[in-house]
Structure formats: C-alpha cells, structure tokens
Motif scaffolding. Structure first.
Motif, mmCIF file in Angstrom:
data_model
loop_
_atom_site.group_PDB
_atom_site.id
_atom_site.type_symbol
_atom_site.label_atom_id
_atom_site.label_comp_id
_atom_site.label_asym_id
_atom_site.label_seq_id
_atom_site.Cartn_x
_atom_site.Cartn_y
_atom_site.Cartn_z
ATOM 1 N N ASN A 20 0.817 -1.210 0.000
ATOM 2 C CA ASN A 20 0.000 0.000 0.000
ATOM 3 C C ASN A 20 0.851 1.261 0.000
ATOM 4 O O ASN A 20 0.496 2.265 -0.636
ATOM 5 N N ILE A 21 1.981 1.233 0.692
ATOM 6 C CA ILE A 21 2.878 2.389 0.689
ATOM 7 C C ILE A 21 3.369 2.669 -0.731
ATOM 8 O O ILE A 21 3.523 3.819 -1.141
ATOM 9 N N LEU A 22 3.563 1.620 -1.495
ATOM 10 C CA LEU A 22 3.965 1.767 -2.894
ATOM 11 C C LEU A 22 2.937 2.600 -3.661
ATOM 12 O O LEU A 22 3.285 3.474 -4.456
ATOM 13 N N TYR A 23 1.636 2.370 -3.402
ATOM 14 C CA TYR A 23 0.590 3.182 -4.034
ATOM 15 C C TYR A 23 0.686 4.635 -3.582
ATOM 16 O O TYR A 23 0.632 5.563 -4.393
ATOM 17 N N TRP A 24 0.797 4.838 -2.265
ATOM 18 C CA TRP A 24 0.755 6.195 -1.711
ATOM 19 C C TRP A 24 1.999 7.005 -2.062
ATOM 20 O O TRP A 24 1.948 8.238 -2.059
ATOM 21 N N GLU A 25 3.097 6.324 -2.371
ATOM 22 C CA GLU A 25 4.306 7.038 -2.782
ATOM 23 C C GLU A 25 4.421 7.148 -4.296
ATOM 24 O O GLU A 25 5.462 7.518 -4.819
ATOM 25 N N LEU A 26 3.344 6.834 -4.995
ATOM 26 C CA LEU A 26 3.271 6.924 -6.454
ATOM 27 C C LEU A 26 4.412 6.149 -7.119
ATOM 28 O O LEU A 26 5.114 6.645 -7.997
ATOM 29 N N LYS A 27 4.581 4.914 -6.672
ATOM 30 C CA LYS A 27 5.551 4.022 -7.299
ATOM 31 C C LYS A 27 4.815 3.066 -8.225
ATOM 32 O O LYS A 27 3.596 2.925 -8.154
ATOM 33 N N GLU A 28 5.544 2.390 -9.081
ATOM 34 C CA GLU A 28 4.920 1.627 -10.158
ATOM 35 C C GLU A 28 4.387 0.269 -9.685
ATOM 36 O O GLU A 28 4.953 -0.359 -8.785
ATOM 37 N N TYR A 29 3.331 -0.153 -10.346
ATOM 38 C CA TYR A 29 2.782 -1.487 -10.079
ATOM 39 C C TYR A 29 2.022 -1.960 -11.311
ATOM 40 O O TYR A 29 1.511 -1.155 -12.099
ATOM 41 N N LEU A 30 1.969 -3.266 -11.462
ATOM 42 C CA LEU A 30 1.184 -3.899 -12.522
ATOM 43 C C LEU A 30 0.022 -4.639 -11.883
ATOM 44 O O LEU A 30 0.209 -5.390 -10.918
ATOM 45 N N GLY A 31 -1.182 -4.429 -12.418
ATOM 46 C CA GLY A 31 -2.365 -5.115 -11.923
ATOM 47 C C GLY A 31 -2.846 -6.139 -12.931
ATOM 48 O O GLY A 31 -3.040 -5.823 -14.110
ATOM 49 N N PHE A 32 -3.020 -7.369 -12.493
ATOM 50 C CA PHE A 32 -3.474 -8.465 -13.353
ATOM 51 C C PHE A 32 -4.849 -8.945 -12.899
ATOM 52 O O PHE A 32 -5.095 -9.114 -11.704
ATOM 53 N N GLY A 33 -5.740 -9.170 -13.856
ATOM 54 C CA GLY A 33 -7.065 -9.678 -13.536
ATOM 55 C C GLY A 33 -8.167 -8.720 -13.937
ATOM 56 O O GLY A 33 -7.925 -7.585 -14.362
#
Length: 375
Positions: free
Chosen positions: A248-261
């Motif tokens: 969740n911290i990754l989201y709040w710090e505007l870091k990258e993520y890939l969402g599958f599904g």
C-alpha cells in the motif's frame, strides 16, 4: 532494474456483502479455471521487462474462495517470469468461514508471508446485518489457524456501520488488539450507489450513523491503537513497528505497479490503465488478443505532481521537499506556497522541517484539501 509491485485480482465471492462495491461476482465458479488461464497469460505479457518485484498483493473478491491449487499456479508464474526479491512482501486477502489449514499450508509453501483477514465487526448481529457469511467464532478459529503459519497479519475493520453503537466499536477494537495482529486497517463505511445498502439509503430505510458519531469513533480508535503501540502511519492504517504494509505504501508514494485480472488497475511508465471488469470480457480479451486493457491514460507531469501530493498526504509522515525535488526537479514549497499557507492558517496542515503533513484536524476534511492539489 525497475522496482515495482504486482496486484492480482480474484473476483469470485461466495456471497456479496450488502455494502460491497468491489469488482466481485457470485455464482461464477464455472469460470475459475478459464480465469486463471487468462491471468497466467497476462502475467507472462510483461515478463520481458527488467523488473524487480518488491510486493505482491492478491485481493478480491475473496481470494481464499479460489481453490488453493490455482493460487499456487499464479504465484509459480510470477516467480517464473519476474525477479521476486527475497524480502518481498506477498499478501493474500482472506475471509473467515472459507479458510482451512490445508489452504494456509499451500499459501505458506508458495511464498505468501502476510495474511489480511476481513473481520469488519466483533458482533454477530452486525456481521449478519451487513451480509457477512462468517461469525465472530469463525474468525477466532481461523485467526488461531493463521497464527500457526504466519507472523504478519492484518485485520480489516469497518466502523460507522448502520445500527453500530460507539460501545460496539470500542469492543471490536479492544477484542482485536487482544489478539495482537501486526497490522489493523479501520475503514469508515461508504454507502456506494450500486449496492443494497446504497439503495436502502436512497429509500430512507437505512439507519445511518451521523458524521459527529463517525468522527468520535475514528478519533477514539486512533488514540486507543496508539496507546497499544500501533503507529498511525496512514489515514486508515495502523501497524506495530516494522509492519507497515509495503504494497500500500507503494501506491501512496506513487511508485509503479502492474495489476493483473478483471478490473485491475496499473501504473507503469507514466501511464495508468484498467482492465475490463466483467469476468467473461476479461477472459475473452486476454485469450483472444493477449490484452484486456479497457482504458489507457498517459499522465502529464502535472498529473504526476498532483497525484504525488494528494496520495502522499494520506500518510502521516506527509510529503517531503527532498523527495519532491528529486522526482520533479522543482520545489513543492514554491509550487504550492499559497495552498500550504492557507491550510496552515486553518490548522489543517503542519510543517516539520522540510516535510508537510495533515494535522489530525486536517485528516477529518482530507478530501476537501486533496481537491486543491488536483491539476
């Protein structure tokens, strides 16, 4: 190598809760096998990127409603195609009443090291009222099982539920803290339009908690959890030292993520996108053309600056000048001087050295403040 997170969406549920507006479906068990095939194909799609995975989060829906062999297959594909760091946080959401020791063993063997369990309330009458399929007794039994295998557990709770009293909220937090989970999330009930509770509310048939009582519940929770050693590190999240949720911290710090599904969202290389929500549409798109993206948005520098501010201000540490300048090459104090001065005078924002954060009073009206940072 780019360090990113991965989110896996499991959209299947045994029963839909009356307040739930998540992308989840009941009676779709016949599509589970095809869905997992599509998930695996989507996971492979980005495998040529040079990526380090710092966190994996399996959410839903009800991920533990999916046969554990499918979870095993999905995690195997992630490990096969990506460089998952040795200290990566790998979380699965679970609901009580559908959890077994065999499932937990399979989760553990396949690298899951964090469990997030949805309790919501500690009174059976409230659980039944909001449409949960489990009882408090189911939760306690499942929690004891989890503790045999996992030492990093989050408990999800909801306050300001219809008919919920302040004393019931107090009892919920007191009972949960006695179990000593490493992390506790407390969310205020949001009445979403396309839910049974939303419809009842529009018809004037839902006994809602007034705003003053809701704030009383929230502030009591903050003080109680802090007194028990939990750090209030984000508006709705509390953790024992060292157990803040990395994903969740990754989201709040505007870091990258890939969402599958189905319905999953991604933020990668300056773009945001979301997949088709309907399970059949997602499966058809992936197996037909290898791509289920419904909408892709190229973020401008203005968009990224804006998101960095209002997401970062969700965290109690706030947003710091050094991080802002390093990422965008400008000063946030120059860029947002008028906004900072305005809310400092109102006692809603405070400065701590080179960082800016919301005060406790500011948290109460955070959505209004965030609007001022929109481009």
């Amino acid at each position: 190598m780019r360090e990113i997170g991965i989110y896996i969406h499991i959209p299947f549920c045994k029963k839909k809760c009356y307040y739930c507006d998540f992308n989840s479906y009941v009676g779709y068990e016949h599509l589970m096998e095809e869905y997992v095939k599509a998930l695996i194909e989507e996971i492979k799609y980005y495998s040529e990127e040079d990526l380090k995975i710092v966190s994996v989060y399996i959410g839903g829906g009800t991920p533990n409603f999916l046969p554990p062999s499918y979870i095993e297959m999905v995690l195997s594909e992630i490990h096969r195609h990506y460089n998952v760091l040795g200290d990566a946080e790998i979380t699965i959401e679970v609901n009580p009443g559908l959890l077994t020791e065999d499932k937990l063993k399979i989760y553990k063997v396949n690298g899951i090291n964090r469990i997030s369990i949805g309790l919501q309330a500690f009174q059976n009458c409230l659980l039944e009222y909001i449409g949960r399929i489990h009882t408090v007794e189911d939760f306690l039994e499942n929690y004891a099982l989890i503790r045999k295998y996992f030492d990093n557990v989050n408990v999800d709770l909801i306050y300001a539920l219809p008919t919920q009293t302040f004393e019931e909220w107090q009892e919920t937090l007191i009972k949960v803290v006695e179990l000593k989970p490493e992390h506790i999330s407390t969310y205020s009930l949001i009445l979403e339009e396309n839910t049974p509770f939303g419809r009842l509310y529009r018809e004037g048939k839902l006994p809602v908690i007034d705003e003053e009582e809701e704030l009383k519940m929230y502030h009591w929770g903050i003080e109680f959890l802090k007194s028990k050693g939990y750090c209030h590190y984000e508006i709705s999240n509390f953790a024992l030292p060292g157990y803040q949720c990395k994903h969740n911290i990754l989201y709040w710090e505007l870091k990258e993520y890939l969402g599958f599904g189905a319905g999953a969202h991604s933020y990668f290389k300056g773009r945001r996108w979301n997949n088709f929500e309907r399970v059949e549409e997602y499966i058809g798109a992936i197996l037909g053309k290898g791509d289920a993206r419904e909408k892709v948005i190229e973020l401008s520098p203005e968009d990224e600056i804006s998101e960095f501010m209002f997401l970062g201000l969700r965290m109690r540490k706030g947003v710091c000048e050094e991080e802002f300048r390093k990422r965008f090459g400008i000063s946030m104090f120059e860029r947002y001087e008028e906004i900072f001065i305005k809310y400092e005078k109102m006692g809603l924002i405070e400065k701590d050295k080179d960082c800016v954060r919301l005060t406790e009073k500011g948290i109460d009206v955070s959505n209004v403040i965030f609007e001022d940072f929109l481009p």
